[in-house]
Write an enzyme that holds these catalytic residues in place. Structure first.
Site, PDB file in Angstrom:
ATOM      1  N   CYS A 162     -81.157 -10.813  11.986  1.00  0.00           N
ATOM      2  CA  CYS A 162     -82.721  -9.901  12.481  1.00  0.00           C
ATOM      3  C   CYS A 162     -83.179  -9.230  11.488  1.00  0.00           C
ATOM      4  CB  CYS A 162     -83.010  -9.462  13.511  1.00  0.00           C
ATOM      5  SG  CYS A 162     -83.371  -8.687  14.534  1.00  0.00           S
ATOM      6  N   CYS A 164     -91.429 -10.719  13.731  1.00  0.00           N
ATOM      7  CA  CYS A 164     -92.134 -11.175  12.895  1.00  0.00           C
ATOM      8  C   CYS A 164     -91.213 -12.207  12.515  1.00  0.00           C
ATOM      9  CB  CYS A 164     -91.789  -9.978  12.032  1.00  0.00           C
ATOM     10  SG  CYS A 164     -90.011  -9.684  12.265  1.00  0.00           S
ATOM     11  N   GLY A 190     -83.999 -14.030  23.725  1.00  0.00           N
ATOM     12  CA  GLY A 190     -84.097 -14.471  22.879  1.00  0.00           C
ATOM     13  C   GLY A 190     -83.799 -13.637  21.227  1.00  0.00           C
ATOM     14  N   ARG A 191     -85.238 -13.605  20.940  1.00  0.00           N
ATOM     15  CA  ARG A 191     -84.961 -12.221  20.122  1.00  0.00           C
ATOM     16  C   ARG A 191     -85.112 -10.979  20.384  1.00  0.00           C
ATOM     17  NH1 ARG A 191     -90.420 -13.944  18.155  1.00  0.00           N
ATOM     18  NH2 ARG A 191     -90.868 -13.851  20.231  1.00  0.00           N
ATOM     19  N   GLN A 246     -76.177 -25.856  25.180  1.00  0.00           N
ATOM     20  CA  GLN A 246     -77.814 -26.533  25.158  1.00  0.00           C
ATOM     21  C   GLN A 246     -77.111 -27.746  23.493  1.00  0.00           C
ATOM     22  OE1 GLN A 246     -81.211 -25.729  22.501  1.00  0.00           O
ATOM     23  NE2 GLN A 246     -82.137 -25.692  24.579  1.00  0.00           N
ATOM     24  N   CYS A 303     -87.034  -5.764  19.127  1.00  0.00           N
ATOM     25  CA  CYS A 303     -88.166  -7.081  18.383  1.00  0.00           C
ATOM     26  C   CYS A 303     -89.312  -6.504  18.159  1.00  0.00           C
ATOM     27  CB  CYS A 303     -87.867  -8.204  19.040  1.00  0.00           C
ATOM     28  SG  CYS A 303     -88.908  -9.516  18.243  1.00  0.00           S
ATOM     29  N   ARG A 337     -84.615 -27.061  30.046  1.00  0.00           N
ATOM     30  CA  ARG A 337     -85.483 -26.791  28.760  1.00  0.00           C
ATOM     31  C   ARG A 337     -86.939 -27.166  29.281  1.00  0.00           C
ATOM     32  NH1 ARG A 337     -85.772 -21.501  26.835  1.00  0.00           N
ATOM     33  NH2 ARG A 337     -86.923 -21.475  25.040  1.00  0.00           N
ATOM     34  N   TYR A 388     -89.848 -31.788  20.844  1.00  0.00           N
ATOM     35  CA  TYR A 388     -88.753 -32.524  21.048  1.00  0.00           C
ATOM     36  C   TYR A 388     -88.777 -34.158  20.824  1.00  0.00           C
ATOM     37  CZ  TYR A 388     -87.107 -28.214  18.815  1.00  0.00           C
ATOM     38  OH  TYR A 388     -86.969 -27.016  17.734  1.00  0.00           O
ATOM     39  N   CYS A 408     -84.903 -14.548  11.591  1.00  0.00           N
ATOM     40  CA  CYS A 408     -84.687 -15.272  12.547  1.00  0.00           C
ATOM     41  C   CYS A 408     -85.210 -16.949  12.261  1.00  0.00           C
ATOM     42  CB  CYS A 408     -84.873 -15.193  14.193  1.00  0.00           C
ATOM     43  SG  CYS A 408     -86.572 -14.379  14.134  1.00  0.00           S
TER      44      CYS A 408
HETATM   45 FE1  SF4 Z   1     -87.145 -10.173  16.039  1.00  0.00          FE
HETATM   46 FE2  SF4 Z   1     -88.497 -10.222  13.825  1.00  0.00          FE
HETATM   47 FE3  SF4 Z   1     -85.781  -9.740  14.266  1.00  0.00          FE
HETATM   48 FE4  SF4 Z   1     -86.641 -12.479  14.415  1.00  0.00          FE
HETATM   49  S1  SF4 Z   1     -86.727 -11.595  12.599  1.00  0.00           S
HETATM   50  S2  SF4 Z   1     -85.469 -11.089  16.223  1.00  0.00           S
HETATM   51  S3  SF4 Z   1     -88.903 -12.042  15.380  1.00  0.00           S
HETATM   52  S4  SF4 Z   1     -87.208  -9.003  14.652  1.00  0.00           S
END
Ligand code: SF4
Length: 662
Positions: free
Chosen positions: A381, A365, A338-339, A106, A362, A227, A179, A369
């Site tokens: 994470c 939160c 992603g997460r 990217q 995930c 994107r 952006y 990240c």
């Molecule tokens: Fe998910 Fe929190 Fe991990 Fe980010 S830090 S990937 S939001 S669990």
């Protein structure tokens, strides 16, 4: 069962083995100061490739440092030191290809008004003079026509370097999230009078010319995905439009998004990686736990009806059933995670092999990240501390297995038990209540905390499978533990709520409840509920009660809600906007000086009539057992809230760090 996710698909000239891609995420901590990939960065991507992700999309790379220079290392940059970039990228990409996966680089046209002043090393730029998003006192400098031409040329040349580095294609960052390239397309930010501004056609010139020049330089067969945000969800500067809220979008609304998509497809873009939202509605672009699952599917569904090239959907698709259904129902051609791939790099492998219950969820939160990326700290994470440091922070079998005893079955205790068991130790865990989970049990009660409930379920299953000896309803004292003669002891005794000394406030009063009693329904709440304490816990409780039909109010002694605790920006933004949306009354800078039969008395003579009062006034560490045992045992470790009451990330990270060394 998840057959659609594992059908091959094609983006331009490139065939992908399945429909699962890794969404682009910032690469903070994974980039060298010369703009290449660190060994950590290489392992980060290879780990996802070897676990069946079909397409990896890197976080965005810079293509120049003249017009919009950034501190290094912040992003990769193929043009900063080309030989270095190629050397670090090619080995990564060769390894990724060995697993049959593909990888797109990217590349960003720039950040413009949304660049953080600490990241930019010169005055921020934009299509037209506009205030910087983060610092209102900074006005962005308008780019000259020659500078825009230069950015396009530089982008095209960087794409060729990407191709030479073994990337299978590129993703253009970004006609999304507000952006720089997005700013060119939006009338709100583009009042130029040259060829890059004014008419719709002129506003589209930057992304169109960029694509044409990139194909000329890097090759017509080199795939270029964009994107793309179909809708901005922007009510005003720094104010988003919530799900279900009716408001005029001052950024880009769907009809214009459709027109833009048509132009981009006609120009020759090979695919759309689609979402919604801009910085001013950051909770759309980075959805917290308060956002619904599959939150962009209503947008990709529209987009798919308009364009013929593939549409990849992002946005809270971590539940494999939701992801599969998106494809089966024709709302997307592929899914971008992603997460969920931070919290569990094996997501795709576990889905393919029918082990979805093994997926570590995930929890939305943003603690490790986005929050860390935004501050140039290493990406990781909250629930997977090894994310972004896969090799050096991996777990190894203990050379000498020992008996490990853990007191306290909250998140920290469960994580310590999991890690110790994985490393081959014999683990016994004691919990005083009748369930594992600690404060997360009550904290996960609201509907919007479904992922916290999934995390608890995941831990309970993992401990079961790993053979951890769990004893519930057993409160251990120091002598009980000394009798066990533990070779290693973890004290994860959590935290206890703190109650302020307020005249007339009495916990035996049927109107007064702790947050746990309120959340667990242990004390019934009336219509008008006053919550004392406007931190994260109090605000989430107020939202939940409002959603359930109560009329909550929040009383906070500080000048703003959620002033302490450092909640991630999109989470805090969405929660505060939701409180307004649900008409939660708030009293800030207000001290409760008394409670009587009618309600709360605040300083200054104000009174709030209430039916119920909930105390959300914080926690203190419960570590008395540790203090008793620390002088008596050789290996005793204090973890989680008992060490310092913070959050789930702290609980897991403190447990993981210590347990991996026992
Ligand atoms: Fe998910 Fe929190 Fe991990 Fe980010 S830090 S990937 S939001 S669990």
């Amino acid at each position: 069962m998840y057959e659609a996710l594992f059908q091959p698909m094609r983006i331009g000239s490139v065939e992908l083995k399945n429909r699962i891609s890794m969404a682009p995420m910032g690469l903070s901590g994974l980039v060298t100061s010369e703009g290449g990939f660190t060994p950590r960065g290489v392992e980060y991507f290879v780990e996802r490739a070897r676990n069946d992700v079909g397409l990896l999309i890197t976080g965005c790379a810079k293509v120049e440092q003249l017009v919009e220079p950034f501190v290094m290392p912040s992003q990769p940059d193929p043009m900063f030191n080309q030989a270095h970039f190629i050397q670090t990228a090619i080995e990564m990409n060769e390894r990724i290809h060995a697993y049959g996966s593909r990888i797109f680089l990217q590349m960003t046209f720039g950040f413009g008004r949304v660049v953080h002043p600490k990241t930019a090393t010169s005055q921020p730029v934009s299509p037209s003079p506009v205030r910087n998003f983060w610092d209102d006192s900074i006005t962005c400098r308008e780019l000259t026509t020659e500078e825009v031409d230069y950015l396009i040329e530089q982008f095209a040349r960087a794409a060729l370097v990407a191709r030479e580095s073994g990337f299978d294609g590129i993703e253009v960052h970004a006609v999304h999230e507000g952006y720089l390239l997005d700013q060119f397309t939006m009338e709100l930010f583009n009042q130029r009078t040259d060829k890059y501004g004014g008419s719709f056609e002129n506003r589209m010139r930057a992304p169109v010319d960029l694509l044409k020049r990139t194909k000329e330089v890097a090759g017509a067969d080199f795939p270029v995905m964009v994107r793309f945000g179909l809708k901005s969800y922007m009510k005003a500067f720094h104010q988003g439009i919530l799900p279900g809220e009716e408001a005029v979008d001052i950024g880009r609304d769907v009809p214009e998004g459709i027109e833009i998509a048509r132009v981009l497809e006609d120009a020759g873009y090979d695919a759309f990686n689609a979402d919604g939202g801009v910085y001013d509605s950051w909770y759309w672009a980075h959805p917290p736990m308060y956002m619904h699952e599959g939150c962009y599917l209503h947008l990709t569904e529209v987009l798919k009806k308009v364009v013929k090239v593939p549409v990849i959907a992002a946005g809270k698709l971590g539940d494999p059933a939701v992801a599969e259904r998106a494809i089966v129902e024709g709302r997307a051609d592929g899914v971008s995670l992603g997460r969920p791939l931070l919290s569990d790099p094996e997501w795709a492998r576990k889905v393919r092999t029918g082990r979805v219950e093994k997926i570590r969820p995930c929890i939305g939160c943003h603690e490790a990240c986005l929050k860390r990326i935004a501050r140039c700290k290493p990406l990781s994470c909250a629930v997977n501390p090894a994310a972004g440091r896969e090799r050096e922070y991996a777990l190894e079998r203990a050379q000498v297995p020992v008996s490990v005893h853990i007191v306290g079955g909250g998140i920290a205790g469960m994580e310590a038990a999991r890690v110790c068991a994985l490393r081959g130790h014999e683990v016994s865990l004691y919990e005083g209540s009748d369930a594992l989970g600690g404060h997360v049990i009550e904290g996960s009660r609201p509907d919007f905390k479904i992922d916290d409930r999934r995390l608890l379920d995941w831990y309970r299953r993992e401990l079961d499978v790993l053979g951890v000896g769990v004893t519930l309803n057993r409160t251990m004292n120091a002598e009980d533990i000394m009798m066990l003669a533990p070779q290693a002891l973890f004290v994860a005794t959590g935290s206890k709520p703190v109650f302020p000394p307020i005249p007339g406030l009495n916990l035996d009063d049927p109107r007064v409840a702790t947050t746990r009693q309120a959340l667990m329904g242990e004390k019934p709440l009336g219509d008008r509920v006053a919550i004392i304490g406007g931190g994260l816990v109090g605000c989430e409780l107020a939202l939940w009660l409002a959603q359930k039909g109560h009329r909550p109010s929040i009383v906070e002694r500080l000048d703003e809600l959620m002033m302490l605790g450092d909640t991630a920006y999109p989470n805090k933004m969405m929660l505060l906007e939701l409180l307004v949306f649900h008409k939660v009354a708030t009293f800030t800078g207000a001290s409760v000086v008394g409670v009587d039969e009618t309600g709360l008395k605040l300083g200054g003579g104000k009174e709030i009539p209430v039916d119920s009062i909930v105390l959300a006034t914080g926690y203190r560490a419960e570590n008395s057992l540790y203090r008793e045992l620390a002088p008596r045992l050789p290996a005793v470790h204090l973890i989680g809230d008992a060490l310092n009451p913070e959050n789930i990330k702290h609980a897991i990270w403190s447990a993981y760090e210590v347990a991996r060394m026992v």
